[in-house]
Design a protein around this motif. Structure first.
Motif, PDB file in Angstrom:
ATOM      1  N   TRP A  44       0.813  -1.208   0.000  1.00 55.86           N
ATOM      2  CA  TRP A  44       0.000   0.000   0.000  1.00 55.86           C
ATOM      3  C   TRP A  44       0.850   1.263   0.000  1.00 55.86           C
ATOM      4  CZ3 TRP A  44      -4.484   1.051  -1.661  1.00 55.86           C
ATOM      5  CH2 TRP A  44      -5.512   0.112  -1.630  1.00 55.86           C
ATOM      6  N   TRP A  45       2.152   1.115   0.153  1.00 55.44           N
ATOM      7  CA  TRP A  45       3.068   2.262   0.092  1.00 55.44           C
ATOM      8  C   TRP A  45       3.652   2.454  -1.302  1.00 55.44           C
ATOM      9  CZ3 TRP A  45       3.891   5.748   3.976  1.00 55.44           C
ATOM     10  CH2 TRP A  45       3.315   5.425   5.210  1.00 55.44           C
ATOM     11  N   LEU A  46       3.114   1.725  -2.274  1.00 56.91           N
ATOM     12  CA  LEU A  46       3.612   1.822  -3.644  1.00 56.91           C
ATOM     13  C   LEU A  46       3.493   3.244  -4.192  1.00 56.91           C
ATOM     14  CD1 LEU A  46       4.653   0.463  -6.254  1.00 56.91           C
ATOM     15  CD2 LEU A  46       2.260  -0.045  -6.825  1.00 56.91           C
ATOM     16  N   THR A  47       2.350   3.904  -3.973  1.00 53.49           N
ATOM     17  CA  THR A  47       2.135   5.246  -4.532  1.00 53.49           C
ATOM     18  C   THR A  47       3.136   6.259  -4.005  1.00 53.49           C
ATOM     19  OG1 THR A  47      -0.221   4.785  -4.830  1.00 53.49           O
ATOM     20  CG2 THR A  47       0.465   7.094  -4.851  1.00 53.49           C
ATOM     21  N   SER A 102     -11.497   4.229   0.979  1.00 54.66           N
ATOM     22  CA  SER A 102     -12.480   4.287   2.061  1.00 54.66           C
ATOM     23  C   SER A 102     -12.914   2.882   2.463  1.00 54.66           C
ATOM     24  CB  SER A 102     -13.699   5.104   1.603  1.00 54.66           C
ATOM     25  OG  SER A 102     -13.329   6.435   1.296  1.00 54.66           O
ATOM     26  N   TRP A 103     -13.155   2.043   1.479  1.00 55.76           N
ATOM     27  CA  TRP A 103     -13.550   0.664   1.748  1.00 55.76           C
ATOM     28  C   TRP A 103     -12.453  -0.095   2.487  1.00 55.76           C
ATOM     29  CZ3 TRP A 103     -12.125  -3.779  -1.691  1.00 55.76           C
ATOM     30  CH2 TRP A 103     -12.677  -4.982  -1.224  1.00 55.76           C
ATOM     31  N   GLN A 104     -11.211   0.088   2.041  1.00 55.26           N
ATOM     32  CA  GLN A 104     -10.098  -0.594   2.693  1.00 55.26           C
ATOM     33  C   GLN A 104      -9.883  -0.091   4.118  1.00 55.26           C
ATOM     34  OE1 GLN A 104      -7.659  -3.219   1.343  1.00 55.26           O
ATOM     35  NE2 GLN A 104      -9.789  -3.435   0.701  1.00 55.26           N
ATOM     36  N   TRP A 105     -10.070   1.184   4.334  1.00 55.24           N
ATOM     37  CA  TRP A 105      -9.897   1.759   5.670  1.00 55.24           C
ATOM     38  C   TRP A 105     -10.898   1.160   6.656  1.00 55.24           C
ATOM     39  CZ3 TRP A 105      -6.358   5.015   7.808  1.00 55.24           C
ATOM     40  CH2 TRP A 105      -6.666   5.580   9.050  1.00 55.24           C
ATOM     41  N   GLN A 106     -12.117   0.966   6.187  1.00 56.72           N
ATOM     42  CA  GLN A 106     -13.168   0.478   7.073  1.00 56.72           C
ATOM     43  C   GLN A 106     -13.283  -1.042   7.103  1.00 56.72           C
ATOM     44  OE1 GLN A 106     -13.763   2.942   9.153  1.00 56.72           O
ATOM     45  NE2 GLN A 106     -16.002   2.789   9.017  1.00 56.72           N
ATOM     46  N   GLN A 107     -13.061  -1.686   5.974  1.00 56.31           N
ATOM     47  CA  GLN A 107     -13.383  -3.113   5.891  1.00 56.31           C
ATOM     48  C   GLN A 107     -12.237  -3.965   5.355  1.00 56.31           C
ATOM     49  OE1 GLN A 107     -17.085  -3.504   3.712  1.00 56.31           O
ATOM     50  NE2 GLN A 107     -17.944  -1.675   4.687  1.00 56.31           N
ATOM     51  N   GLY A 108     -11.060  -3.393   5.232  1.00 46.64           N
ATOM     52  CA  GLY A 108      -9.949  -4.127   4.632  1.00 46.64           C
ATOM     53  C   GLY A 108      -9.192  -5.015   5.579  1.00 46.64           C
ATOM     54  N   ASP A 109      -9.539  -4.974   6.879  1.00 45.52           N
ATOM     55  CA  ASP A 109      -8.857  -5.800   7.873  1.00 45.52           C
ATOM     56  C   ASP A 109      -7.338  -5.616   7.796  1.00 45.52           C
ATOM     57  OD1 ASP A 109      -8.756  -7.569  10.006  1.00 45.52           O
ATOM     58  OD2 ASP A 109      -8.590  -9.341   8.708  1.00 45.52           O
ATOM     59  N   LEU A 110      -6.926  -4.339   7.740  1.00 42.23           N
ATOM     60  CA  LEU A 110      -5.511  -4.020   7.607  1.00 42.23           C
ATOM     61  C   LEU A 110      -4.906  -3.649   8.950  1.00 42.23           C
ATOM     62  CD1 LEU A 110      -5.701  -1.743   4.420  1.00 42.23           C
ATOM     63  CD2 LEU A 110      -4.958  -4.132   4.504  1.00 42.23           C
ATOM     64  N   GLY A 111      -3.596  -3.914   9.095  1.00 41.34           N
ATOM     65  CA  GLY A 111      -2.846  -3.450  10.246  1.00 41.34           C
ATOM     66  C   GLY A 111      -2.446  -1.997  10.050  1.00 41.34           C
ATOM     67  N   TRP A 112      -1.666  -1.468  11.003  1.00 41.55           N
ATOM     68  CA  TRP A 112      -1.331  -0.045  10.932  1.00 41.55           C
ATOM     69  C   TRP A 112      -0.469   0.280   9.722  1.00 41.55           C
ATOM     70  CZ3 TRP A 112       3.668   1.726  11.084  1.00 41.55           C
ATOM     71  CH2 TRP A 112       4.643   0.840  11.543  1.00 41.55           C
ATOM     72  N   VAL A 113       0.379  -0.649   9.277  1.00 49.13           N
ATOM     73  CA  VAL A 113       1.199  -0.401   8.086  1.00 49.13           C
ATOM     74  C   VAL A 113       0.318  -0.224   6.859  1.00 49.13           C
ATOM     75  CG1 VAL A 113       2.911  -1.395   6.510  1.00 49.13           C
ATOM     76  CG2 VAL A 113       3.228  -1.605   8.978  1.00 49.13           C
ATOM     77  N   GLY A 114      -0.661  -1.101   6.708  1.00 48.88           N
ATOM     78  CA  GLY A 114      -1.557  -0.998   5.572  1.00 48.88           C
ATOM     79  C   GLY A 114      -2.461   0.216   5.639  1.00 48.88           C
ATOM     80  N   GLY A 117      -0.536   3.242   4.832  1.00 51.97           N
ATOM     81  CA  GLY A 117      -0.244   3.216   3.401  1.00 51.97           C
ATOM     82  C   GLY A 117      -1.429   3.655   2.570  1.00 51.97           C
ATOM     83  N   VAL A 118      -2.630   3.184   2.949  1.00 50.19           N
ATOM     84  CA  VAL A 118      -3.847   3.605   2.253  1.00 50.19           C
ATOM     85  C   VAL A 118      -4.030   5.114   2.388  1.00 50.19           C
ATOM     86  CG1 VAL A 118      -6.362   3.469   2.267  1.00 50.19           C
ATOM     87  CG2 VAL A 118      -5.011   1.381   2.475  1.00 50.19           C
ATOM     88  N   LEU A 119      -3.869   5.618   3.608  1.00 48.05           N
ATOM     89  CA  LEU A 119      -4.061   7.044   3.871  1.00 48.05           C
ATOM     90  C   LEU A 119      -3.103   7.895   3.045  1.00 48.05           C
ATOM     91  CD1 LEU A 119      -5.256   9.409   5.509  1.00 48.05           C
ATOM     92  CD2 LEU A 119      -3.557   8.907   7.277  1.00 48.05           C
ATOM     93  N   VAL A 120      -1.819   7.560   3.068  1.00 56.59           N
ATOM     94  CA  VAL A 120      -0.828   8.355   2.345  1.00 56.59           C
ATOM     95  C   VAL A 120      -1.011   8.219   0.841  1.00 56.59           C
ATOM     96  CG1 VAL A 120       1.646   8.718   1.954  1.00 56.59           C
ATOM     97  CG2 VAL A 120       0.815   8.222   4.260  1.00 56.59           C
TER      98      VAL A 120
END
Length: 395
Positions: A44-47, A102-114, A117-120
Motif C-alpha cells: 500500500w506504500w507503492l504510490t 475508504s472501503w479498505q480503511w473500514q473493511q480491509g482488515d488491515l494493520g497499521w502499516v496498511g 499506506g492507504v491514507l498516504v
C-alpha cells in the motif's frame, strides 16, 4: 519553411508519454491487487514510493527537455482533444481510488502499516489531482471549470478555484500573496500562512464579486460555497456508505492532499519578487523571471508540465502541451518531485535555494521577497548590498 509545412513536419515527440500523468491515480488499484494476492500490506506504500522515491531517482537520469513546440503548431496542439481527455481521465480514477481507499480503511482488515499506506496513497493521489484541477480551472470552457471543482472536492480545497485564478495570479511574487513563499521562510511557517490566507482571500474575492453586483453572497452561484458543497456531499455519501469511522480518514487524506499542493506552491515562487515601477508604484508585469522552473522530463510528464510555470503565469489559459521554457527563467536544481522532499527539511532547503535566490538578484537582497523574521540572519550570512536599503538598516 512555410507555416503549413512546419505544421505538417513537426510532431509532438512526447505525445505518447503524456498518459504518464494518469498512472498515479491507477497505483492504489495496483496496490490493492498486489496486497490481495500476496497479503503483504507494505504494497500500500507503492504510490508514495513511486512519487517521492522512484520518480526523483529516474529524474536524475531522465535529463531535461528544453525544446518548445513551434508557435505555428501551437493552435493545432491547443485544439487537439487528446491532451484534454488526459486531464479528464484523472478524475474518475481519482474518485474511484477514494472509494477503494475508504472501503479498505473500514473493511480491509488491515494493520497499521496498511492503513497508513492507504491514507498516504489516497492523500497523494488527491494532492496531485489538484494539479489536474489547476489545469482545468484556468480554461474558459464551463465543463472544465466544473470538473476542476470536482477534482478539488476530495481535499476540501474548492476555494482554490477562486483564490488561485483571481488572487494568486494577480498578486504572485509579491509580499501580499499568501501563496508566494518568502526568502528565509520555511515550509512549516509558510503552510499555516498560505492555508489560512488563501481561504480568506477566496472568500473576500467571491464576496466582493457579489457585492459589486449587489447580490447576496449566500448563493449557490458563489463558487466557494458550491465547491465546498461538493466536498460535503461527497463526504456524507462516503460516510453513509462505510460508516462514521471513515471521518478521520477523510479529514486526514484531505489535509495531506492540500498540503501536497501547498508544498508545490512553496517551491514555485520562493523568494522571487516583482518590483514596483513608475510613479504609480504598481508592481511590474508578471514575466518569466517570477517563477522557478524545471525542465526535468519525467516529472513534467507526470504533472501536466506544471514545472514550466513561468509561461503558465504569463499565459494562464495556455494548455499544458504548449507551455514553453525560457532561458531567462530561474531554474530549480532538480524536478518538483525531488524539491518537494527537500522543502520538508528547512536547513537543506535553505542551503540549496537561498544562494540561488541571492544570485538571481545579483546579491541585492532588497529585490527579493523577504521573510522579515529571517532578515537579520540573511544579513549576517550574505551581507547587505552596499548602499542598499538593507545596508542602511544593518547594525
Amino acid at each position: 519553411m512555410s507555416t503549413e509545412t512546419s505544421r505538417i513536419s513537426w510532431r509532438d515527440g512526447r505525445r505518447y508519454l503524456w498518459p504518464s500523468a494518469i498512472m498515479v491515480p491507477m497505483l492504489p488499484f495496483l496496490s490493492y491487487g498486489i496486497v490481495s494476492q500476496t497479503g503483504v500490506e507494505g504494497w500500500w506504500w507503492l504510490t508514495p514510493g513511486l512519487v517521492f522515491v522512484l520518480i526523483p531517482l529516474v529524474d536524475m537520469v531522465g535529463g531535461d527537455d528544453v525544446g518548445n513546440p513551434p508557435e505555428d503548431a501551437a493552435k493545432t496542439l491547443q485544439s487537439d482533444r487528446y491532451y484534454r481527455w488526459l486531464t479528464y481521465l484523472y478524475l474518475p480514477l481519482q474518485l474511484g481510488g477514494l472509494v477503494l481507499g475508504s472501503w479498505q480503511w473500514q473493511q480491509g482488515d488491515l494493520g497499521w502499516v496498511g492503513l497508513l499506506g492507504v491514507l498516504v496513497s489516497i492523500g497523494t493521489v488527491n494532492g496531485i489531482a489538484i494539479n489536474a484541477a489547476h489545469e482545468l480551472g484556468h480554461k474558459r470552457e464551463s465543463l472544465e471549470r466544473w470538473l476542476s471543482k470536482i477534482a478539488l472536492a476530495p481535499t476540501a480545497y474548492g476555494h482554490f478555484y477562486v483564490e488561485h485564478n483571481r488572487g494568486h495570479h494577480t498578486r504572485v511574487a509579491t509580499p501580499e500573496d499568501a501563496a508566494s513563499s518568502r526568502l528565509g521562510e520555511s515550509f512549516w511557517r509558510f503552510w499555516p500562512r498560505t492555508v489560512w490566507g488563501s481561504l480568506k482571500s477566496a472568500w473576500h474575492l467571491e464576496s466582493s464579486r457579489f457585492a459589486l453586483r449587489k447580490r447576496n453572497r449566500w448563493s449557490w452561484r458563489n463558487d466557494v460555497l458550491n465547491a465546498w458543497a461538493m466536498t460535503l456531499a461527497l463526504f456524507v455519501v462516503l460516510t453513509v456508505a462505510f460508516g462514521p469511522g471513515l471521518i478521520p480518514f477523510l479529514i486526514a487524506q484531505a489535509v495531506l492532499g492540500f498540503s501536497f499542493l501547498e508544498v508545490v506552491n512553496y517551491l514555485e515562487h520562493y523568494g522571487l519578487c516583482r518590483q514596483r515601477v513608475g510613479e504609480s508604484g504598481r508592481y511590474e508585469r508578471v514575466d518569466e523571471q517570477h517563477s522557478w522552473n524545471s525542465n526535468r522530463l519525467v516529472t513534467n510528464m507526470f504533472l501536466y508540465q506544471l514545472q514550466r510555470h513561468s509561461d503558465h503565469h504569463a499565459n494562464p489559459i495556455r494548455r499544458y502541451q504548449i507551455l514553453r521554457t525560457f532561458d531567462t527563467s530561474p531554474q530549480l536544481p532538480a524536478g518538483y518531485a525531488t524539491m518537494i522532499v527537500v522543502a520538508l527539511f528547512p536547513p537543506l532547503w535553505r542551503r540549496i535555494m537561498d544562494p540561488r535566490v541571492i544570485a538571481h538578484y545579483g546579491g541585492d537582497l532588497d529585490q527579493a521577497n523577504l521573510h522579515q523574521p529571517a532578515r537579520a540572519q540573511l544579513l549576517a550570512r550574505y551581507g547587505p548590498r552596499p548602499g542598499g536599503a538593507l545596508a542602511a538598516e544593518a547594525p
